[in-house]
Design an enzyme around this catalytic site. Structure first.
Site, mmCIF file in Angstrom:
data_model
loop_
_atom_site.group_PDB
_atom_site.id
_atom_site.type_symbol
_atom_site.label_atom_id
_atom_site.label_comp_id
_atom_site.label_asym_id
_atom_site.label_seq_id
_atom_site.Cartn_x
_atom_site.Cartn_y
_atom_site.Cartn_z
ATOM 1 C CG ASN A 187 -3.821 -4.436 3.325
ATOM 2 O OD1 ASN A 187 -3.309 -4.376 2.219
ATOM 3 N ND2 ASN A 187 -3.114 -4.429 4.445
ATOM 4 N NE ARG A 245 -2.014 -1.374 3.506
ATOM 5 C CZ ARG A 245 -2.330 -1.188 4.772
ATOM 6 N NH1 ARG A 245 -3.484 -0.651 5.101
ATOM 7 N NH2 ARG A 245 -1.496 -1.508 5.726
#
Length: 112
Positions: free
Chosen positions: A55, A37
């Protein structure tokens, strides 16, 4: 001086006419716990894109990218082939790609 004004105005016209698109993505593989990320956010910002990354409970990473079509396509290639240094990308799915008239998201962020 007049030449610079004409060049600047022409550049702004071209930039304002750039086609904007939005696309959703889901990345499969070893993409959680490997800074995927963070690297995605950094890459999106470096390309001047807007979007978000998150996520999932299923172990994938999802998100949305918005911006000029050529830069979004560069980001799609990065998501499919590069990712974070410790990640393993098995599959990248892109969906809901569409033209947009203006950005619906400002900046690039991680969602929780």
């Amino acid at each position: 001086m007049l030449l610079w004004v004409l060049i600047f105005c022409g550049f702004n016209f071209v930039m304002s006419e750039e086609k904007l698109i939005s696309v959703d993505f889901e990345i499969f593989g070893n993409v959680q716990g490997v800074c995927f990320r963070m690297y995605t956010e950094d890459q999106g910002r470096s390309l001047g894109l807007s979007g978000w990354v998150k996520n999932t409970r299923q172990g994938t990473v999802i998100g949305q990218i918005q911006g000029p079509a050529d830069r979004v396509n560069n980001m799609k290639l990065w998501l499919k082939n590069v990712g974070s240094p410790s990640s393993r990308i098995d599959r990248a799915v892109f969906s809901n790609e569409r033209d947009i008239s203006k950005l619906g998201i400002q900046g690039f962020s991680t969602r929780y």
